[in-house]
Design an enzyme around this catalytic site. Structure first.
Site, PDB file in Angstrom:
ATOM      1  N   SER A 135       0.837  -1.200   0.000  1.00 43.18           N
ATOM      2  CA  SER A 135       0.000   0.000   0.000  1.00 43.18           C
ATOM      3  C   SER A 135       0.879   1.261   0.000  1.00 43.18           C
ATOM      4  O   SER A 135       1.649   1.459  -0.939  1.00 43.18           O
ATOM      5  CB  SER A 135      -0.964  -0.062   1.186  1.00 43.18           C
ATOM      6  OG  SER A 135      -2.065   0.801   1.000  1.00 43.18           O
ATOM      7  N   ASP A 174      -1.466  14.227  13.067  1.00 41.48           N
ATOM      8  CA  ASP A 174      -1.610  15.569  12.491  1.00 41.48           C
ATOM      9  C   ASP A 174      -0.948  15.637  11.114  1.00 41.48           C
ATOM     10  O   ASP A 174      -1.535  16.137  10.151  1.00 41.48           O
ATOM     11  CB  ASP A 174      -1.009  16.629  13.412  1.00 41.48           C
ATOM     12  CG  ASP A 174      -1.821  16.823  14.692  1.00 41.48           C
ATOM     13  OD1 ASP A 174      -2.994  16.394  14.718  1.00 41.48           O
ATOM     14  OD2 ASP A 174      -1.282  17.396  15.654  1.00 41.48           O
ATOM     15  N   HIS A 216      -7.404  -6.204   0.335  1.00 48.44           N
ATOM     16  CA  HIS A 216      -6.266  -5.282   0.344  1.00 48.44           C
ATOM     17  C   HIS A 216      -5.220  -5.675   1.390  1.00 48.44           C
ATOM     18  O   HIS A 216      -4.029  -5.480   1.182  1.00 48.44           O
ATOM     19  CB  HIS A 216      -6.774  -3.859   0.619  1.00 48.44           C
ATOM     20  CG  HIS A 216      -5.702  -2.820   0.597  1.00 48.44           C
ATOM     21  ND1 HIS A 216      -4.915  -2.588  -0.518  1.00 48.44           N
ATOM     22  CD2 HIS A 216      -5.253  -1.955   1.558  1.00 48.44           C
ATOM     23  CE1 HIS A 216      -4.044  -1.614  -0.247  1.00 48.44           C
ATOM     24  NE2 HIS A 216      -4.230  -1.222   0.999  1.00 48.44           N
TER      25      HIS A 216
END
Length: 252
Positions: free
Chosen positions: A85, A173, A232
């Site tokens: 990924s 963040d 996946h």
């Protein structure tokens, strides 16, 4: 430099570098890495902003590829590389920008294309966990379940939980701010002529036939294989089949 987890000792085979996906860590790959280390040394990394690797405001694939190149250089300058990924995109950019660093390339269930989906909803779910009420992983998993996260991802996400420190080992963040880069793919010129395996889950829609021309343009020696019954998260859903496919390709 990235935090690394080493399995096994050097052998006559090239060492293997494993780059995990978004919200993961090198620890997630422990079982597969240990099994593959019977023939070759295997080094799993924590990507930047994950695990115990350094945190950064930047999370572009040029940055991630540079991090992997630094690890490879420290290990002697050339390795087989496996990425899943996000880690697969970083591995592809590594091969394109630092072709001398990569011997063989395995890309697990991802293509060199931008995707339209966002993974930011999981950041929202992780932020919703009241870490002051978490004394074991199952406490956090229960809260993630209330946030609508399925059981497999609950287990996966909480592997990045520092219970004693009451924090996530993820720079949420920065990952949220850089999400467009993470689901995208940079403009990279040229092609990498080495042997590449694009290994996908048969139940996944991340690598569709329409992407093959793009893959072949960048990786002309690309081969394709599917693992039946896997989505996946193919390495977690079908670990033995995944390991066998990777081993066969690396030894071919």
């Amino acid at each position: 430099m990235l935090n690394t987890i080493t399995h096994g000792t050097p052998t006559d085979h090239p060492p293997l570098l494993i780059a995990h996906g978004l919200y993961g860590s090198g620890r997630n790959w422990g079982v597969i890495a240990k099994r593959l280390s019977d023939e070759r040394q295997v080094i799993a990394v924590d990507m930047r902003n994950h695990g115990t690797s350094p945190q950064s405001d930047n999370h572009s694939y040029h940055d991630l590829a540079g991090d992997l190149a630094e690890v490879i250089d420290a290990q002697g300058g050339r390795m087989d590389v496996l990425g899943h990924s996000m880690g697969g995109k970083a591995a592809m950019v590594l091969a394109l920008l630092h072709p001398e660093a990569v011997n063989r390339l395995v890309v697990a269930d991802i293509a060199p294309v931008p995707y339209q989906h966002s993974q930011a909803q999981y950041i929202t779910a992780m932020r919703s966990v009241d870490l002051s009420q978490v004394t074991r992983r199952s406490d956090a998993q229960a809260q993630l379940a209330e946030a609508g996260v399925d059981a497999m991802l609950q287990s996966f996400f909480t592997q990045s939980l520092d219970i004693e420190g009451q924090r996530w080992r993820l720079n949420l963040d920065a990952l949220e701010r850089e999400m467009a880069h993470i689901v995208g793919f940079p403009e990279v010129s040229g092609a990498w002529a080495g042997p590449a395996l694009f290994l996908t889950g048969a139940n996944s829609d991340y690598v569709i036939p329409a992407y093959r021309d793009r893959i072949k343009a960048l990786f002309p020696k690309a081969r394709f294989a599917k693992i039946p019954g896997a989505g996946h998260w193919l390495h977690a859903e079908k670990p033995r089949e995944f390991e066998a496919a990777v081993r066969a390709f690396l030894n071919s």
